[in-house]
Design a protein around this motif. Structure first.
Motif, PDB file in Angstrom:
ATOM      1  N   GLU A   1       0.833  -1.209   0.000  1.00  0.00           N
ATOM      2  CA  GLU A   1       0.000   0.000   0.000  1.00  0.00           C
ATOM      3  C   GLU A   1       0.865   1.255   0.000  1.00  0.00           C
ATOM      4  N   GLN A   2       1.870   1.298   0.873  1.00  0.00           N
ATOM      5  CA  GLN A   2       2.744   2.467   0.941  1.00  0.00           C
ATOM      6  C   GLN A   2       3.488   2.681  -0.374  1.00  0.00           C
ATOM      7  N   ASP A   3       3.965   1.584  -0.979  1.00  0.00           N
ATOM      8  CA  ASP A   3       4.701   1.689  -2.231  1.00  0.00           C
ATOM      9  C   ASP A   3       3.823   2.237  -3.353  1.00  0.00           C
ATOM     10  N   LEU A   4       2.597   1.718  -3.452  1.00  0.00           N
ATOM     11  CA  LEU A   4       1.716   2.168  -4.529  1.00  0.00           C
ATOM     12  C   LEU A   4       1.252   3.602  -4.307  1.00  0.00           C
ATOM     13  N   ARG A   5       0.953   3.964  -3.077  1.00  0.00           N
ATOM     14  CA  ARG A   5       0.547   5.349  -2.800  1.00  0.00           C
ATOM     15  C   ARG A   5       1.660   6.324  -3.203  1.00  0.00           C
ATOM     16  N   LYS A   6       2.894   5.978  -2.898  1.00  0.00           N
ATOM     17  CA  LYS A   6       4.022   6.839  -3.252  1.00  0.00           C
ATOM     18  C   LYS A   6       4.143   6.964  -4.766  1.00  0.00           C
ATOM     19  N   ALA A   7       3.981   5.847  -5.489  1.00  0.00           N
ATOM     20  CA  ALA A   7       4.071   5.878  -6.948  1.00  0.00           C
ATOM     21  C   ALA A   7       2.924   6.683  -7.555  1.00  0.00           C
ATOM     22  N   LEU A   8       1.732   6.590  -6.987  1.00  0.00           N
ATOM     23  CA  LEU A   8       0.577   7.344  -7.492  1.00  0.00           C
ATOM     24  C   LEU A   8       0.728   8.838  -7.240  1.00  0.00           C
ATOM     25  N   ALA A   9       1.423   9.193  -6.170  1.00  0.00           N
ATOM     26  CA  ALA A   9       1.606  10.608  -5.839  1.00  0.00           C
ATOM     27  C   ALA A   9       2.342  11.349  -6.951  1.00  0.00           C
ATOM     28  N   ALA A  10       3.187  10.634  -7.708  1.00  0.00           N
ATOM     29  CA  ALA A  10       3.908  11.261  -8.814  1.00  0.00           C
ATOM     30  C   ALA A  10       2.952  11.732  -9.899  1.00  0.00           C
ATOM     31  N   TYR A  11       1.746  11.163  -9.930  1.00  0.00           N
ATOM     32  CA  TYR A  11       0.713  11.563 -10.892  1.00  0.00           C
ATOM     33  C   TYR A  11      -0.389  12.375 -10.218  1.00  0.00           C
ATOM     34  N   SER A  12      -0.134  12.820  -8.998  1.00  0.00           N
ATOM     35  CA  SER A  12      -1.120  13.574  -8.208  1.00  0.00           C
ATOM     36  C   SER A  12      -2.394  12.768  -8.004  1.00  0.00           C
ATOM     37  N   LEU A  13      -2.252  11.479  -7.854  1.00  0.00           N
ATOM     38  CA  LEU A  13      -3.390  10.597  -7.623  1.00  0.00           C
ATOM     39  C   LEU A  13      -3.365  10.078  -6.190  1.00  0.00           C
ATOM     40  N   THR A  14      -4.519   9.975  -5.591  1.00  0.00           N
ATOM     41  CA  THR A  14      -4.653   9.368  -4.277  1.00  0.00           C
ATOM     42  C   THR A  14      -5.585   8.173  -4.390  1.00  0.00           C
ATOM     43  N   ALA A  15      -5.619   7.378  -3.353  1.00  0.00           N
ATOM     44  CA  ALA A  15      -6.427   6.158  -3.388  1.00  0.00           C
ATOM     45  C   ALA A  15      -7.188   6.001  -2.083  1.00  0.00           C
ATOM     46  N   HIS A  16      -8.259   5.247  -2.141  1.00  0.00           N
ATOM     47  CA  HIS A  16      -9.062   4.923  -0.966  1.00  0.00           C
ATOM     48  C   HIS A  16      -8.785   3.479  -0.583  1.00  0.00           C
ATOM     49  N   ARG A  17      -8.471   3.275   0.675  1.00  0.00           N
ATOM     50  CA  ARG A  17      -8.234   1.922   1.172  1.00  0.00           C
ATOM     51  C   ARG A  17      -9.558   1.284   1.579  1.00  0.00           C
TER      52      ARG A  17
END
Length: 320
Positions: free
Chosen positions: A178-194
């Protein structure tokens, strides 16, 4: 004196065969055991090894032993207590540093002997990280300082490795999927809901959901398209998680969902999969979907149908 190989054998068993333990003086013994054993079913001692005249070694088998298709010299004993074998190993200087690591490859943890509570303490070096225990046919873990046993693992090796992962996460030496994917998504200004669930009789499942709105906010799943991702171990068909670190053999499963009831096709379709540690490629795919959710969904649906047709052809269920 610590007998690391014997300890792992006693916990894991030998899968109905023999496993060799090489001693410091270059003699060997071969043992056969069931998982979570306190008594070894059979112990073969190579020539030159003698045992004390005690009750533990009284059950000598006078049958010839065959290893790798050949008759072996030496002695065979049945139903030998683990502690008696440990004492014998220590009398020969302990376990040799160079072992045949086919059955038990080197690991970063040490399983200690079964304690009075029926648990196997697990250490990393001199630091205790928790305990593992066998209940029925599965193994469970308890992190040091924890109060709840967790997991259902098929063998002690998997349980101990998972315990090591938990200890690394707790100490900040590793990151979760989860932490790894959230960090990678942040580069695209994307967030996610757990999101997560604990189905009755199953381990907890967890996943991330991304919506198409500003910053990838969580969508109203009844009206908007959405994207779901979770980590999966192909060897465990039921695993759905983002709560542990990605491993070499893991893969990311992606689900492209649509709330558009007018659109033909299933409400959800499996998208592309990615190696568990390649979160950069996964994040790029999610960003592509975020820019054009219907286009990516159409591609996923087309790929899904192609896989179905290929599977039916392979099974001989479609006319040629």
């Amino acid at each position: 004196m610590f007998t690391a190989r014997l300890n792992r054998i006693a916990a894991a068993g030998t899968d109905h065969g023999f496993v060799t333990i090489r001693l410091a003086d270059d003699r060997t013994l071969n043992v056969k055991a069931e998982p979570a054993s306190t008594i070894l079913e059979e112990v073969y001692l190579s020539p030159g090894i003698t045992v004390p005249d005690t009750e533990a070694w009284e059950n000598e088998d006078d049958l010839e032993l065959f290893l790798n298709g050949e008759t072996c010299g030496g002695s065979v004993y049945l139903d030998v207590p683990i502690e008696a074998v440990r004492d014998l190993i220590q009398q020969h200087g302990g376990e040799h540093a160079d072992q045949d690591n086919v059955d038990f490859p080197p690991v970063d943890y040490q399983i200690h002997p079964l304690n009075d509570a029926g648990h196997y303490p697990v250490y990393r070096g001199t630091q205790r990280i928790g305990r593992i225990a066998r209940r029925g046919k599965t193994w469970h873990t308890l992190l040091l300082g924890g109060t709840r046993w967790a997991g259902e693992f098929t063998d002690s090796e998997q349980a101990a490795y998972h315990l090591l992962e938990l200890a690394d996460l707790a100490a900040g030496r590793a990151t979760t999927a989860e932490q790894d994917l959230r960090k990678a998504l942040a580069a695209y200004s994307l967030t996610a809901h757990r999101d997560e669930d604990t189905p009755i009789g199953w381990d907890r499942t967890s996943w991330l959901i991304i919506g198409p709105g500003n910053g990838g906010s969580f969508p109203d799943m009844g009206e908007e398209p959405y994207f779901m991702a979770y980590l999966h171990n192909p060897a465990d068909g039921d695993e759905v998680t983002i709560d542990r670190a990605a491993r070499v053999n893991d893969e990311w499963v992606t689900i492209v969902g649509s709330g558009d009831q007018v659109e033909k096709g299933p409400a959800t379709v499996e998208g592309r999969s990615f190696p568990g540690r390649d979160v950069a490629a996964l994040a790029a795919y999610i960003a592509d979907w975020h820019r054009a959710p219907r286009t990516v969904r159409a591609e996923a649906l087309s790929e899904f149908r192609a896989r179905r047709i290929a599977a039916l052809n392979l099974a001989g269920q479609l006319p040629t």
